[in-house]
Design a protein around this motif. Structure first.
Motif, PDB file in Angstrom:
ATOM      1  N   ALA A  36      19.481 -33.906 -24.002  1.00 16.70           N
ATOM      2  CA  ALA A  36      19.624 -32.717 -24.856  1.00 16.70           C
ATOM      3  C   ALA A  36      20.692 -32.923 -25.918  1.00 16.70           C
ATOM      4  CB  ALA A  36      19.958 -31.499 -23.993  1.00 16.70           C
ATOM      5  N   VAL A  37      21.860 -33.414 -25.522  1.00 15.66           N
ATOM      6  CA  VAL A  37      22.934 -33.582 -26.500  1.00 15.66           C
ATOM      7  C   VAL A  37      22.603 -34.703 -27.471  1.00 15.66           C
ATOM      8  CG1 VAL A  37      24.416 -35.251 -25.274  1.00 15.66           C
ATOM      9  CG2 VAL A  37      25.447 -33.484 -26.712  1.00 15.66           C
ATOM     10  N   ALA A  38      21.870 -35.723 -27.014  1.00 13.04           N
ATOM     11  CA  ALA A  38      21.467 -36.800 -27.924  1.00 13.04           C
ATOM     12  C   ALA A  38      20.536 -36.273 -29.007  1.00 13.04           C
ATOM     13  CB  ALA A  38      20.801 -37.917 -27.140  1.00 13.04           C
ATOM     14  N   LEU A  39      19.611 -35.389 -28.634  1.00 15.48           N
ATOM     15  CA  LEU A  39      18.701 -34.809 -29.629  1.00 15.48           C
ATOM     16  C   LEU A  39      19.477 -34.045 -30.696  1.00 15.48           C
ATOM     17  CD1 LEU A  39      15.799 -33.464 -27.371  1.00 15.48           C
ATOM     18  CD2 LEU A  39      15.814 -35.538 -28.747  1.00 15.48           C
ATOM     19  N   VAL A  40      20.440 -33.229 -30.271  1.00 23.21           N
ATOM     20  CA  VAL A  40      21.205 -32.423 -31.219  1.00 23.21           C
ATOM     21  C   VAL A  40      22.081 -33.306 -32.104  1.00 23.21           C
ATOM     22  CG1 VAL A  40      22.919 -30.598 -31.456  1.00 23.21           C
ATOM     23  CG2 VAL A  40      21.182 -30.438 -29.675  1.00 23.21           C
ATOM     24  N   VAL A  41      22.733 -34.292 -31.504  1.00 21.52           N
ATOM     25  CA  VAL A  41      23.638 -35.156 -32.265  1.00 21.52           C
ATOM     26  C   VAL A  41      22.866 -35.969 -33.298  1.00 21.52           C
ATOM     27  CG1 VAL A  41      25.136 -37.179 -32.084  1.00 21.52           C
ATOM     28  CG2 VAL A  41      25.446 -35.261 -30.524  1.00 21.52           C
ATOM     29  N   VAL A  42      21.735 -36.537 -32.902  1.00 22.25           N
ATOM     30  CA  VAL A  42      20.934 -37.310 -33.854  1.00 22.25           C
ATOM     31  C   VAL A  42      20.409 -36.404 -34.965  1.00 22.25           C
ATOM     32  CG1 VAL A  42      18.818 -38.662 -34.128  1.00 22.25           C
ATOM     33  CG2 VAL A  42      20.325 -39.094 -32.195  1.00 22.25           C
ATOM     34  N   TYR A  43      19.999 -35.198 -34.605  1.00 17.98           N
ATOM     35  CA  TYR A  43      19.511 -34.238 -35.601  1.00 17.98           C
ATOM     36  C   TYR A  43      20.561 -33.966 -36.676  1.00 17.98           C
ATOM     37  CZ  TYR A  43      18.415 -29.581 -37.481  1.00 17.98           C
ATOM     38  OH  TYR A  43      18.201 -28.503 -38.307  1.00 17.98           O
ATOM     39  N   HIS A  44      21.831 -33.856 -36.273  1.00 21.63           N
ATOM     40  CA  HIS A  44      22.887 -33.549 -37.226  1.00 21.63           C
ATOM     41  C   HIS A  44      23.465 -34.787 -37.906  1.00 21.63           C
ATOM     42  CE1 HIS A  44      23.679 -29.470 -35.127  1.00 21.63           C
ATOM     43  NE2 HIS A  44      23.066 -29.268 -36.275  1.00 21.63           N
ATOM     44  N   LEU A  45      23.738 -35.842 -37.143  1.00 24.41           N
ATOM     45  CA  LEU A  45      24.435 -36.997 -37.710  1.00 24.41           C
ATOM     46  C   LEU A  45      23.498 -37.973 -38.401  1.00 24.41           C
ATOM     47  CD1 LEU A  45      27.074 -37.865 -34.948  1.00 24.41           C
ATOM     48  CD2 LEU A  45      27.160 -36.145 -36.751  1.00 24.41           C
ATOM     49  N   TYR A 340      29.014 -32.180 -27.601  1.00 22.62           N
ATOM     50  CA  TYR A 340      28.428 -31.103 -28.397  1.00 22.62           C
ATOM     51  C   TYR A 340      29.498 -30.373 -29.202  1.00 22.62           C
ATOM     52  CZ  TYR A 340      25.818 -26.969 -29.745  1.00 22.62           C
ATOM     53  OH  TYR A 340      25.232 -25.976 -30.482  1.00 22.62           O
ATOM     54  N   LEU A 341      30.648 -30.115 -28.608  1.00 22.97           N
ATOM     55  CA  LEU A 341      31.711 -29.413 -29.323  1.00 22.97           C
ATOM     56  C   LEU A 341      32.161 -30.182 -30.562  1.00 22.97           C
ATOM     57  CD1 LEU A 341      34.212 -28.047 -26.637  1.00 22.97           C
ATOM     58  CD2 LEU A 341      32.488 -26.776 -27.902  1.00 22.97           C
ATOM     59  N   TRP A 342      32.366 -31.476 -30.428  1.00 19.08           N
ATOM     60  CA  TRP A 342      33.052 -32.242 -31.461  1.00 19.08           C
ATOM     61  C   TRP A 342      32.142 -32.733 -32.576  1.00 19.08           C
ATOM     62  CZ3 TRP A 342      38.202 -32.905 -32.161  1.00 19.08           C
ATOM     63  CH2 TRP A 342      39.046 -32.538 -31.105  1.00 19.08           C
ATOM     64  N   HIS A 343      30.866 -32.996 -32.309  1.00 19.60           N
ATOM     65  CA  HIS A 343      30.079 -33.777 -33.266  1.00 19.60           C
ATOM     66  C   HIS A 343      29.937 -33.078 -34.623  1.00 19.60           C
ATOM     67  CE1 HIS A 343      26.688 -31.124 -32.280  1.00 19.60           C
ATOM     68  NE2 HIS A 343      26.059 -31.629 -33.328  1.00 19.60           N
ATOM     69  N   TRP A 344      29.694 -31.757 -34.613  1.00 23.62           N
ATOM     70  CA  TRP A 344      29.457 -31.055 -35.883  1.00 23.62           C
ATOM     71  C   TRP A 344      30.744 -30.873 -36.694  1.00 23.62           C
ATOM     72  CZ3 TRP A 344      25.925 -29.931 -39.295  1.00 23.62           C
ATOM     73  CH2 TRP A 344      26.165 -28.919 -40.234  1.00 23.62           C
ATOM     74  N   PRO A 345      31.853 -30.378 -36.104  1.00 18.51           N
ATOM     75  CA  PRO A 345      33.071 -30.273 -36.910  1.00 18.51           C
ATOM     76  C   PRO A 345      33.529 -31.623 -37.463  1.00 18.51           C
ATOM     77  CG  PRO A 345      33.286 -28.972 -34.904  1.00 18.51           C
ATOM     78  CD  PRO A 345      32.036 -29.789 -34.769  1.00 18.51           C
ATOM     79  N   VAL A 346      33.392 -32.677 -36.678  1.00 21.37           N
ATOM     80  CA  VAL A 346      33.789 -34.001 -37.167  1.00 21.37           C
ATOM     81  C   VAL A 346      32.948 -34.396 -38.375  1.00 21.37           C
ATOM     82  CG1 VAL A 346      33.748 -36.472 -36.603  1.00 21.37           C
ATOM     83  CG2 VAL A 346      34.758 -34.850 -35.006  1.00 21.37           C
ATOM     84  N   LEU A 347      31.647 -34.160 -38.315  1.00 22.35           N
ATOM     85  CA  LEU A 347      30.773 -34.487 -39.438  1.00 22.35           C
ATOM     86  C   LEU A 347      31.157 -33.691 -40.681  1.00 22.35           C
ATOM     87  CD1 LEU A 347      28.268 -35.859 -40.640  1.00 22.35           C
ATOM     88  CD2 LEU A 347      26.914 -33.939 -39.763  1.00 22.35           C
ATOM     89  N   TRP A 369      30.568 -43.233 -38.067  1.00 23.22           N
ATOM     90  CA  TRP A 369      31.971 -42.874 -37.861  1.00 23.22           C
ATOM     91  C   TRP A 369      32.091 -41.554 -37.106  1.00 23.22           C
ATOM     92  CZ3 TRP A 369      36.280 -45.345 -37.701  1.00 23.22           C
ATOM     93  CH2 TRP A 369      36.481 -46.514 -38.458  1.00 23.22           C
ATOM     94  N   ALA A 370      31.263 -40.588 -37.487  1.00 24.06           N
ATOM     95  CA  ALA A 370      31.295 -39.299 -36.792  1.00 24.06           C
ATOM     96  C   ALA A 370      30.942 -39.471 -35.319  1.00 24.06           C
ATOM     97  CB  ALA A 370      30.328 -38.324 -37.461  1.00 24.06           C
ATOM     98  N   LEU A 371      29.951 -40.312 -35.030  1.00 27.58           N
ATOM     99  CA  LEU A 371      29.563 -40.554 -33.640  1.00 27.58           C
ATOM    100  C   LEU A 371      30.702 -41.209 -32.864  1.00 27.58           C
ATOM    101  CD1 LEU A 371      27.397 -40.527 -31.444  1.00 27.58           C
ATOM    102  CD2 LEU A 371      26.600 -42.734 -32.320  1.00 27.58           C
ATOM    103  N   ALA A 372      31.357 -42.207 -33.469  1.00 24.04           N
ATOM    104  CA  ALA A 372      32.446 -42.897 -32.779  1.00 24.04           C
ATOM    105  C   ALA A 372      33.609 -41.951 -32.498  1.00 24.04           C
ATOM    106  CB  ALA A 372      32.909 -44.091 -33.623  1.00 24.04           C
TER     107      ALA A 372
END
Length: 635
Positions: A36-45, A340-347, A369-372
């Motif tokens: 689930a979190v991989a789907l959301v992170v890939v969708y955004h990043l 989930y908390l960090w990926h969007w604000p970091v991007l 970079w955002a993923l790392a």
């Protein structure tokens, strides 16, 4: 505070059937969280990586949350009854555990990102105060709705926008323990589950009604669809389906009957579960539609597939559960909350810090970079903040912190440095709230343009003012030959403002002060979010009223694709005696290249049409644009 959930009938389960749940776990759930979190992170990043509907990962989380929380409450009630205390749950204990789980990582996120945003400044701070309020009170979804924000509006990147789903879950955590005793008064587990399913159907239907109204009103995927997507009432069906699963199958999955352990049954369930997981990922690859096919259609299908996947993963002896419990998936799943908390604000902060326009395609390097940074922050948070507080509680954690401050020198220095850094970050966050602008620089530019237009039009609305005469229709004369030209030919003739009619969108609106200064008397009709089709109608109406001037400037490519048919209608409205200037578009939107290509093709085929290259001018001077990299700034 406890709630007595003792049944009024004789259908309470015997103590022997109490599932052994405390300290145990359902197989496969960490793996599903990881997916689930991989789907959301890939969708955004990495939006170009073929997961245009990866946001369904949030709905997977919703189903898991409803299932787990209800299972925990059922276990607590059953354990209390087995101890002879009746069916009781501790509301204070439940909410305290939720606070331990959610608040430490959330507060850390806010203060760290607050410091980072404070150092960047500008548009990234817009609405920062209300965002922090919404995050800390778990009401972000409703505050965002009331502020008119849009989840699918790439031009307004709220720093904590992803916290809308956390708000929905926390609102469920607050209300569900209060409603839970009422459902336990129903003796039958199947009927309880049926009630939850009916409620889920009602929630999905309400989302469909809201989205249908938005589509009928022409809102597309704007704020009205966001109301349906963000609303706890309209997006609660995933959580409710998880509740239904816990009621009907939670105990059976912990204490299976003989038929559930048959090899053929286990194999069949495993196959169904694997197909469900594949189906969830497949749905994420389908482009979303701004209508009920996606909201709630695709979301509801993803929730139902998650119900199947949870059941199959937790099924006793299921191969799927063991596969989803592989170490890498468990690692990601256990840290999925932090990820989930960090990926969007970091991007958002990386894009703002690099002056990349909101809504622009995320460069691969920025996404990596955002993923790392996300994985590092989530891992540190899980190890040093979330786990200690969850295990020992707030008081014990603060006591341990004080002990380290008075302990060995090395530990004392590290602890003092961490506390000092947190205090500085908290102070910067407070400062960021204080200096946060109310509007983006693009919105300010548009408002300034509107005010300039209003001020220019004010005299014409006075009862004593004479109407502005329509300028005569003239053709641009050829330049007079003086003998100075090395090659004879036409020379541009100055055009005065009273010869120009301009029709445009918010980019022209933001340009209005400069246009009126350079071309006094220009006639401007500009509005936010205007499309070319709307502009054609305006041009036709002005032509019919005799208000259209000899030179017509059209700037309407920012808000969506354009068609050759609309351009042909526009040319017909302009007529052969006028000259048409089509302004091409510059914006971080995927349709802009097609708009500019269509304009160039049309220009090449028409004699009285010219394209003004706003795209080239803006691309060469992006530092003069507003923060959205669309509207011209004051300079």
């Amino acid at each position: 505070m406890t709630r007595d959930l003792s049944p009024t009938s004789a259908h309470a389960p015997a103590p022997a059937h109490v599932p052994v749940f405390g300290g145990a776990r359902y197989a496969g759930l960490d793996g599903l969280r990881a997916i689930a979190v991989a789907l959301v992170v890939v969708y955004h990043l990495f939006p170009a990586w073929w997961l245009p509907q990866g946001f369904i990962g949030v709905d997977v989380f919703f189903v898991i949350s409803g299932f787990l929380i209800t299972s925990l409450l059922l276990h607590e009630a059953a354990t209390s009854e087995a101890a002879g205390r009746g069916r009781r749950i501790s509301l204070v204990g439940f909410w305290r555990r939720r606070a331990r789980r959610l608040l430490p990582a959330l507060v850390t996120l806010i203060v760290v990102c607050g410091l980072w945003a404070w150092t960047i400044g500008g548009d990234v701070l817009v609405g920062f105060g209300r965002q922090v309020l919404g995050a800390l009170t778990f009401s972000f979804n409703w505050i965002s709705i009331s502020a008119g924000s849009g989840y699918f509006d790439a031009g307004t990147p709220e720093l904590f926008r992803n916290l809308w789903s956390l708000a929905v879950e926390e609102q469920f955590y607050v209300l569900w323990p209060l409603l839970f005793p009422l459902l336990l008064l129903i003796p039958s587990r199947v009927v309880r589950a049926g009630v939850a399913v009916i409620a889920a159907a009602g929630s999905a239907l309400w989302m469909a009604v809201l989205v249908s109204g938005a589509v009928a009103g022409g809102a597309g995927t704007g704020v009205d669809v966001t109301r349906a997507y963000f609303g706890t009432d309209s997006h609660g069906f995933g959580i409710l389906l998880g509740v239904a699963l816990a009621f009907v199958a939670g105990r059976a999955l912990r204490a299976p009957t003989a038929w559930m352990l048959r090899p053929n049954v286990r194999r069949g369930v495993t196959v169904l579960g694997a197909l469900a997981v594949v189906g969830i990922v497949a749905i994420a690859t389908v482009p979303p539609a701004p209508d009920t096919a996606t909201f709630p259609g695709a979301l509801l299908v993803a929730c139902l597939l998650t119900v199947v996947a949870i059941t199959a993963g937790a099924w006793p002896g299921s191969v799927l559960g063991r596969a989803l419990d592989l170490a890498p998936l468990r690692f990601v799943g256990q840290r999925s909350y932090g990820i989930y908390l960090w990926h969007w604000p970091v991007l958002v902060l990386l894009m703002a810090g690099l002056s990349i326009a909101p809504g622009a395609e995320v460069p691969l390097a920025v996404g990596l970079w955002a993923l790392a940074i996300t994985l590092l922050a989530a891992t540190v948070s899980y190890r040093f903040i979330e786990t200690p507080v969850r295990r020992t509680g707030f008081r014990a954690s603060f006591a341990a912190l004080r002990a380290r401050l008075s302990g060995a020198p090395a530990g004392r220095f590290a602890t003092f440095a961490a506390v000092t850094a947190f205090a500085i970050a908290a102070g910067a966050t407070t400062s960021a709230i204080a200096i946060a602008p109310d509007e983006t620089s693009g919105a300010i530019a548009v408002e300034a343009g509107q005010q300039a237009l209003d001020a220019a039009e004010a005299p014409s609305t006075s009862p004593t003012a004479s109407p502005t005469p329509t300028a005569p229709r003239v053709k641009p004369p050829l330049a007079v030959q003086t003998g100075d030209e090395p090659v004879p030919g036409p020379r541009p003739t100055p055009v005065t403002g009273d010869q120009v009619s301009a029709i445009g969108d918010s980019v022209m609106l933001a340009s209005a002060p400069g246009l009126m200064e350079r071309l006094p008397g220009i006639q401007i009709d500009a509005s936010v979010s205007r499309s070319l089709n709307a502009g054609v109608g305006i041009a036709e109406a002005q032509a019919a009223a005799g208000q259209l001037r000899p030179y017509v400037v059209i700037a309407l490519g920012t808000n969506g694709p354009i068609s050759a048919q609309a351009l042909a209608r526009l040319e017909q409205a302009i007529g052969p005696d006028r000259h048409l200037v089509l302004v091409n578009a510059f914006a971080p939107r995927d349709w802009i290249a097609g708009v500019n290509a269509e304009l160039a093709t049309f220009d090449a085929a028409q004699a009285n049409v010219v394209v003004a290259d706003w795209a080239g001018a803006a691309a060469a001077h992006q530092d003069l644009l507003a923060g959205d990299r669309i509207h011209p700034g004051p300079t």
